[in-house]
Motif scaffolding. Structure first.
Motif, PDB file in Angstrom:
ATOM      1  N   ALA A  88       0.967  -1.230   0.071  1.00 25.82           N
ATOM      2  CA  ALA A  88       0.045  -0.190   0.028  1.00 25.82           C
ATOM      3  C   ALA A  88       0.877   1.465  -0.028  1.00 25.82           C
ATOM      4  CB  ALA A  88      -0.939  -0.024   1.296  1.00 25.82           C
ATOM      5  N   PRO A  89       1.453   1.709  -0.974  1.00 26.85           N
ATOM      6  CA  PRO A  89       2.405   2.619  -1.279  1.00 26.85           C
ATOM      7  C   PRO A  89       1.616   3.815  -0.971  1.00 26.85           C
ATOM      8  CG  PRO A  89       2.117   1.838  -3.358  1.00 26.85           C
ATOM      9  CD  PRO A  89       1.272   0.947  -2.479  1.00 26.85           C
ATOM     10  N   ASP A  90       0.340   3.944  -1.019  1.00 29.83           N
ATOM     11  CA  ASP A  90      -0.207   5.517  -1.049  1.00 29.83           C
ATOM     12  C   ASP A  90      -0.476   5.668   0.421  1.00 29.83           C
ATOM     13  OD1 ASP A  90       0.197   5.922  -3.682  1.00 29.83           O
ATOM     14  OD2 ASP A  90      -1.771   4.925  -4.415  1.00 29.83           O
ATOM     15  N   VAL A 123       1.482  26.074   1.360  1.00 27.33           N
ATOM     16  CA  VAL A 123       0.587  25.778   0.306  1.00 27.33           C
ATOM     17  C   VAL A 123       1.614  24.827  -0.702  1.00 27.33           C
ATOM     18  CG1 VAL A 123      -0.074  26.779  -1.984  1.00 27.33           C
ATOM     19  CG2 VAL A 123      -0.395  27.997   0.095  1.00 27.33           C
ATOM     20  N   GLY A 124       0.821  23.716  -0.950  1.00 25.18           N
ATOM     21  CA  GLY A 124       1.408  22.818  -2.055  1.00 25.18           C
ATOM     22  C   GLY A 124       1.784  21.695  -1.172  1.00 25.18           C
ATOM     23  N   GLY A 125       2.000  21.677   0.328  1.00 29.07           N
ATOM     24  CA  GLY A 125       2.387  20.573   0.857  1.00 29.07           C
ATOM     25  C   GLY A 125       1.262  19.535   1.008  1.00 29.07           C
ATOM     26  N   ARG A 126       1.481  18.325   1.290  1.00 25.15           N
ATOM     27  CA  ARG A 126       0.735  17.313   1.308  1.00 25.15           C
ATOM     28  C   ARG A 126       0.197  17.087   2.722  1.00 25.15           C
ATOM     29  NH1 ARG A 126      -0.362  13.539  -2.902  1.00 25.15           N
ATOM     30  NH2 ARG A 126       1.337  14.515  -4.115  1.00 25.15           N
ATOM     31  N   VAL A 127      -0.864  16.940   3.139  1.00 25.32           N
ATOM     32  CA  VAL A 127      -1.436  16.855   4.566  1.00 25.32           C
ATOM     33  C   VAL A 127      -2.114  15.346   4.503  1.00 25.32           C
ATOM     34  CG1 VAL A 127      -2.755  17.562   6.473  1.00 25.32           C
ATOM     35  CG2 VAL A 127      -1.658  19.116   4.614  1.00 25.32           C
ATOM     36  N   ALA A 128      -1.804  14.469   5.539  1.00 22.54           N
ATOM     37  CA  ALA A 128      -2.420  13.215   5.817  1.00 22.54           C
ATOM     38  C   ALA A 128      -3.718  13.385   6.353  1.00 22.54           C
ATOM     39  CB  ALA A 128      -1.637  12.254   6.252  1.00 22.54           C
ATOM     40  N   LEU A 129      -4.801  13.018   5.723  1.00 21.48           N
ATOM     41  CA  LEU A 129      -6.069  13.315   6.393  1.00 21.48           C
ATOM     42  C   LEU A 129      -6.384  11.981   7.345  1.00 21.48           C
ATOM     43  CD1 LEU A 129      -8.367  14.496   3.617  1.00 21.48           C
ATOM     44  CD2 LEU A 129      -7.172  15.708   5.034  1.00 21.48           C
ATOM     45  N   LEU A 130      -6.306  12.596   8.648  1.00 21.07           N
ATOM     46  CA  LEU A 130      -6.571  11.315   9.593  1.00 21.07           C
ATOM     47  C   LEU A 130      -7.788  10.978   9.990  1.00 21.07           C
ATOM     48  CD1 LEU A 130      -3.650  12.772  11.972  1.00 21.07           C
ATOM     49  CD2 LEU A 130      -3.393  10.942  10.313  1.00 21.07           C
ATOM     50  N   SER A 131      -7.960  10.222  10.537  1.00 15.77           N
ATOM     51  CA  SER A 131      -9.451   9.659  11.024  1.00 15.77           C
ATOM     52  C   SER A 131      -9.955  10.858  12.244  1.00 15.77           C
ATOM     53  CB  SER A 131      -9.508   8.237  11.627  1.00 15.77           C
ATOM     54  OG  SER A 131      -9.935   8.252  13.204  1.00 15.77           O
ATOM     55  N   PRO A 132     -11.173  11.247  12.243  1.00 14.41           N
ATOM     56  CA  PRO A 132     -12.161  10.505  11.667  1.00 14.41           C
ATOM     57  C   PRO A 132     -12.490  11.114  10.297  1.00 14.41           C
ATOM     58  CG  PRO A 132     -12.770  12.556  12.985  1.00 14.41           C
ATOM     59  CD  PRO A 132     -11.520  12.436  12.788  1.00 14.41           C
ATOM     60  N   ILE A 133     -11.537  12.052   9.601  1.00 17.70           N
ATOM     61  CA  ILE A 133     -12.045  12.336   8.152  1.00 17.70           C
ATOM     62  C   ILE A 133     -12.149  11.231   7.210  1.00 17.70           C
ATOM     63  CG2 ILE A 133     -11.216  14.063   6.436  1.00 17.70           C
ATOM     64  CD1 ILE A 133      -9.866  15.715   8.291  1.00 17.70           C
ATOM     65  N   ARG A 134     -11.511  10.242   7.562  1.00 18.62           N
ATOM     66  CA  ARG A 134     -11.319   8.878   6.614  1.00 18.62           C
ATOM     67  C   ARG A 134     -12.743   8.474   6.448  1.00 18.62           C
ATOM     68  NH1 ARG A 134      -6.976   6.377   5.385  1.00 18.62           N
ATOM     69  NH2 ARG A 134      -5.009   7.561   5.627  1.00 18.62           N
ATOM     70  N   GLU A 135     -13.774   8.984   7.296  1.00 19.47           N
ATOM     71  CA  GLU A 135     -15.025   8.275   7.098  1.00 19.47           C
ATOM     72  C   GLU A 135     -15.660   9.112   5.942  1.00 19.47           C
ATOM     73  OE1 GLU A 135     -16.633   8.708  11.061  1.00 19.47           O
ATOM     74  OE2 GLU A 135     -15.141   7.534  11.875  1.00 19.47           O
ATOM     75  N   THR A 136     -16.842   8.676   5.527  1.00 21.40           N
ATOM     76  CA  THR A 136     -17.550   9.515   4.556  1.00 21.40           C
ATOM     77  C   THR A 136     -18.314  10.634   5.084  1.00 21.40           C
ATOM     78  OG1 THR A 136     -19.281   8.055   4.556  1.00 21.40           O
ATOM     79  CG2 THR A 136     -17.723   7.255   3.070  1.00 21.40           C
ATOM     80  N   GLU A 195      -9.986   9.946  -3.190  1.00 26.39           N
ATOM     81  CA  GLU A 195      -8.616  10.188  -3.429  1.00 26.39           C
ATOM     82  C   GLU A 195      -7.701  11.360  -2.642  1.00 26.39           C
ATOM     83  OE1 GLU A 195      -5.806  12.107  -6.247  1.00 26.39           O
ATOM     84  OE2 GLU A 195      -7.329  13.085  -5.538  1.00 26.39           O
ATOM     85  N   MET A 196      -8.367  11.880  -1.956  1.00 25.84           N
ATOM     86  CA  MET A 196      -7.830  13.089  -0.978  1.00 25.84           C
ATOM     87  C   MET A 196      -7.336  12.156   0.341  1.00 25.84           C
ATOM     88  SD  MET A 196      -9.823  16.557  -0.544  1.00 25.84           S
ATOM     89  CE  MET A 196     -10.764  17.089  -1.882  1.00 25.84           C
ATOM     90  N   VAL A 197      -8.088  11.036   0.529  1.00 25.13           N
ATOM     91  CA  VAL A 197      -7.997  10.499   1.817  1.00 25.13           C
ATOM     92  C   VAL A 197      -6.652   9.660   1.529  1.00 25.13           C
ATOM     93  CG1 VAL A 197      -8.684   8.866   3.323  1.00 25.13           C
ATOM     94  CG2 VAL A 197     -10.201  10.595   2.696  1.00 25.13           C
ATOM     95  N   GLU A 198      -6.582   8.976   0.237  1.00 22.46           N
ATOM     96  CA  GLU A 198      -5.606   7.945   0.019  1.00 22.46           C
ATOM     97  C   GLU A 198      -4.309   8.673  -0.215  1.00 22.46           C
ATOM     98  OE1 GLU A 198      -6.597   5.302  -2.994  1.00 22.46           O
ATOM     99  OE2 GLU A 198      -8.343   4.921  -2.022  1.00 22.46           O
ATOM    100  N   HIS A 199      -4.251   9.766  -1.084  1.00 22.69           N
ATOM    101  CA  HIS A 199      -3.015  10.508  -1.397  1.00 22.69           C
ATOM    102  C   HIS A 199      -2.629  11.467  -0.543  1.00 22.69           C
ATOM    103  CE1 HIS A 199      -3.818   8.824  -5.697  1.00 22.69           C
ATOM    104  NE2 HIS A 199      -3.570   7.845  -4.819  1.00 22.69           N
TER     105      HIS A 199
END
Lengths: 293, 621
Positions: free
Chosen positions: B403-405, B495-508, B525-529
């Protein structure tokens, strides 16, 4: 066309209050028309001193009794007029009621003359003299004149209007008043014919009848103009500018004819064909001095 | 003057065609008139008055012929020699980074640069090509070719970006392109503040010109003056907050301005005046502030770059989470867990008696039977059955990332990992293998009954993982993944940095509101990448019901605050770098005279002609 529509009785009633005014009537016959010549009538003119050779019948013996001098009493001559109505029936007269206007005007003038005990002849011409009525006299002859004028038709074949037949010996012999009713759009001019008429001591009235479309052409664009009489053509790109120039040319032409008439002592009237007969008669002819009260 | 499409002059054949049509066209409408006597008189007179009447009647035709000739002429694309000679192939690099938003008068540097590029595109001859490279968050070729309309369109669509730029990538791309094409010249529309080591600059194949965003080096001080907020942070201490902001004067002149502090609603909390000498920094501290989720620091300075005058600060809750580690002694693990500072690490010796209040329970070489209160990290679970079931130790195989992403593995390089053995963990649906050694997964992540869990299925002591640079990163990512979001914050980024969306944002059902106010759904796609913000300000993530919200503060990179252009001499092959005259000569040799097309003016003339024609028609000539 009924006579009523041709000349209405009401118009005739108004007509009878008018008289033909002619400066000189060179007729040989006595009649109701007073002239400036001295002649035999009841109208006193003036006293003149007696010179030997004068007609003794004209001496005023009462004046001699009072003054002891011989005076000759003169009276104005009263003559009738001989009216020639020359109506142009060439093809160019077919347009825009020109012919009808000319016919009606001729009828009106003729009636006026007949009403004053003058003699009237109606001549119809195109490229040559085509028909002429006998000499008509007296008011009752008016209906014959009207019928004759009403029967006038333009000839079938395209005929070119001209006055050349006058030059070639068609001038009426007996001096009178010649009324020329035409558009005067003669390729070969009118001057010579009028000169010949005047030589024959005719009094001349020029009535120029022009259609509205001649005065003010309604068409525009590229037009191939065809002459109704000669069949000849002319290509013109009509623009407002050219139409303006044409109007100017028409005005110039009528003015030229009017000037010519004035110089040679003729009466002149311009009749637009679309004008009512009343207007044409009581306004234009009065202005021209042809008729009056 | 030159014609670019001379064959278009074939359209001049339209001229005889028009004459022919004109001759055929004159069909006269027949009109019978009583007499043409007067017309003849009139026409004779008109022609007599004007000998050139015939010509005049055809003035419309002449105008038409002139218009047709001009039309053919303009189709042939006439040109006059342009002002700037261009190379056969121009490579234009357009800087899109935040510093290009600096105001120069009424326009920004980017707009001026675009205008200059438009002029260049207009003067392209058909033999000349232009390659347009965007130096933005990622370096990319925007368009290439010699179709001015296409190039203009692409150029118009280019938008200012608010982050840094991939300077190195764009320069390398341009250098590589210029090295391929000996007839190329490179134009760099940038301020030159790339932060790159001059020794590492790529070598360009041909003459390169740096155009400093239409700003002259000795230009007005106003255009290079800039103060900005370099950093700001807020900490909640009990019921009050404290905030520190670092302000820097990037300009060449001393700057005097106000610094203001606003609360989340936009009410002014504090303000003070500052005087900063050039290139100096100053820290401003406020204590005992009313506690807020966010603060806004703003500078009231009429400087060139407005983007760095505002900074949204998220308040950090201090010491809010505890990590409890049950281990026989694992220094690497404990130290790695303690990094980052926001959590306190407590070492427990009795794995059977976990405390109640910890947020993360780490079991090293122990398999608990029951789920503790918080999230669980299992390191090398022994054989047996507990919250997971484990089997024998297996031989390691070739390492592969499944799971590289996953945010856990971002920037974590495990390719040099060596293992002695791997514990076999029984596969359950809620455990997702992230990395495998051979066929055996060595790293799992998942969630079961509200407990987040991760498993490192090997003994750290019997691997070289703790010695790898990836280890603290991996542990940090695991911590971020496992620890519940203690406060409603996703942190701060550029700006332009990548932020990992942590739980609970991973929910729908989550939505994100941009700083501009635009709302959109959080895509899988935002959640994964990871989420990449594109403008500075506050991003607000909200769940479907609007009960939970997560904040993300985004700033422009401080490196972009330097707006004074800097001259960078770019290395080129062939000695052009040290000898400008030689370079200039090469430039002239390669360059072709630029062209300026004038068909527009010819077209305007045609338009004018139609009016003249109308006028002539109206006047009736």
């Amino acid at each position: 066309m009924s006579r009523g529509a041709f000349i209405t009785p009401a118009f005739l009633g108004r007509l009878e209050r008018m008289r033909l005014l002619m400066r000189e009537v060179p007729s040989l016959r006595g009649g109701a028309r007073r002239t400036r010549q001295v002649g035999t009538s009841v109208e006193f003119a003036e006293y003149k001193p007696y010179t030997p050779g004068d007609d003794l019948r004209h001496l005023d013996w009462r004046a001699y009794a009072r003054l002891g001098k011989l005076f000759r009493k003169t009276f104005l001559d009263e003559r009738d007029a001989l009216l020639y109505l020359l109506v142009d029936v060439s093809h160019s007269m077919m347009f825009g009621d020109k012919l009808q206007q000319a016919q009606q005007m001729a009828a009106a003038l003729g009636y006026l003359a007949l009403a004053e005990d003058d003699r009237v002849e109606a001549w119809v011409f195109a490229e040559k003299l085509r028909t002429r009525t006998p000499r008509l006299t007296g008011k009752p002859a008016a209906s014959r004149l009207f019928d004759a004028l009403q029967a006038v038709q333009t000839p079938e074949e395209a005929t070119e209007g001209t006055l050349n037949w006058l030059v070639r010996g068609g001038v009426p012999r007996e001096p009178g008043v010649v009324v020329l009713l035409s558009d005067f759009l003669f390729q070969d001019g009118y001057e010579e014919a009028i000169r010949r008429l005047q030589l024959q001591r005719h009094q001349i009235v020029v009535v120029q009848v022009l259609a509205r479309e001649e005065l003010d052409p309604p068409f525009m664009g590229d037009v191939h103009l065809i002459d109704s009489e000669t069949g000849g053509g002319k290509e013109v790109a009509l623009s407002p500018h050219v139409v303006d120039r044409y109007r100017q040319a028409v005005a110039d032409y009528t003015t030229e004819l009017q000037d010519y008439c004035r110089r040679r002592g003729l009466y002149y009237a311009l009749l637009p064909a679309d004008e009512s007969l009343e207007d044409a008669f009581f306004r234009r002819m009065v202005t021209a001095g042809v008729i009056g009260r | 003057m030159n014609l670019l499409s001379p064959w278009m002059l074939l359209f001049l054949l339209a001229l005889p065609a028009i004459i022919l049509l004109y001759l055929l066209k004159r069909t006269y409408e027949k009109q019978t008139v009583p007499s043409i006597l007067l017309w003849q008189k009139l026409l004779r007179e008109m022609e007599a008055n004007r000998p050139w009447q015939k010509l005049r009647r055809n003035i419309l035709l002449l105008l038409q012929l002139l218009a047709a000739a001009l039309f053919a002429f303009s189709l042939a694309r006439p040109t006059v020699p342009g002002s700037a000679p261009l190379a056969a192939h121009t490579i234009a690099v357009l800087d899109l980074s935040a510093s290009m938003a600096a105001q120069t008068g009424e326009t920004t540097r980017l707009e001026r640069s675009k205008q200059e590029l438009h002029d260049i595109i207009d003067s392209l001859s058909p033999q000349q090509r232009l390659t347009l490279i965007g130096m933005g968050g990622e370096a990319r070729v925007l368009s290439a070719g010699n179709d001015p309309s296409q190039l203009d369109k692409v150029l118009d669509e280019v938008r200012q970006e608010y982050g840094g730029a991939d300077y190195e990538g764009a320069l390398s791309l341009a250098a590589a392109l210029s090295a391929q094409d000996p007839a190329a010249s490179v134009l760099l529309y940038s301020d030159g503040n790339w932060g790159l080591d001059p020794k590492l600059l790529p070598i360009f194949g041909s003459v390169t010109k740096l155009i400093n965003g239409a700003v002259q080096a000795e230009s007005n001080a106003n255009e290079t003056a800039n103060v900005g907020i370099r950093h700001a942070a807020a900490l909640a201490i009990g019921t009050t907050g404290s905030l520190v902001a670092t302000v820097e004067n990037y300009g060449e002149q001393p700057a005097a301005f106000d610094i203001q502090l606003f609360d989340a609603k936009g009410d002014l909390l504090a303000a003070s005046s500052l005087n900063l000498p050039p290139h100096e920094q100053q820290a401003v501290t406020w204590e005992d502030l009313p506690l807020q989720d966010t603060y806004k620091v703003a500078l009231t300075s009429q400087d060139a770059l407005a983007l760095d005058n505002e900074w949204i600060v998220l308040t950090e809750q201090s010491g809010s989470s505890n990590i409890w580690v049950a281990t026989q002694g694992n220094l690497f693990l404990e130290k790695a867990l303690a990094l980052g500072g926001t959590a306190s690490v407590e070492r427990g010796t009795d794995p059977e008696a976990p405390p109640k209040d910890a947020a993360l329970y780490v079991y090293d070489n122990y398999l608990p039977k029951e789920w503790p209160q918080g999230a669980v990290l299992l390191v090398n679970p022994p054989q047996g059955a507990g919250i997971v079931s484990t089997g024998d130790a297996l031989e390691p195989g070739k390492l592969q990332v499944t799971a590289p992403d996953s945010p856990i593995l971002q920037h974590v390089d495990l390719s040099k990992l060596h293992l002695q053995s791997v514990r076999d963990v029984q596969a359950v649906p809620w455990l997702q293998p992230l990395v495998k050694s051979g066929d055996t997964p060595i790293l799992y992540a998942g969630e079961q009954e509200g407990h987040r869990i991760a498993v490192l299925a090997f003994d750290l002591h019997r691997s070289d993982l703790p010695l790898l640079p990836a280890f603290p990163l991996l542990i940090q990512h695991l911590k971020e993944d496992l620890l519940p979001a203690a406060d409603s914050s996703l942190g701060e980024t550029e700006v332009g940095g990548r932020v990992a969306l942590l739980s609970p944002i991973r929910e729908t059902g989550w939505q994100v509101t941009d700083p501009s106010g635009a709302k959109r759904d959080v895509e899988p796609e935002m959640v994964e990448h990871g989420f990449t913000p594109t403008e500075p300000g506050l991003y607000r993530f909200q769940d479907e019901a609007g009960e939970q919200q997560m904040l993300l503060a985004v700033h422009t990179p401080p490196a972009e605050s330097t707006v004074a252009p800097s001259q960078v001499s770019l290395p080129t092959t062939g000695g052009g770098e040290d000898d400008p005259s030689a370079g200039g000569k090469a430039h002239t040799a390669l360059a072709e005279q630029g062209h300026r097309e004038i068909w527009r003016y010819v077209a305007m003339l045609i338009l004018l002609l139609t009016f003249v024609e109308w006028g002539v028609y109206k006047r009736g000539y």
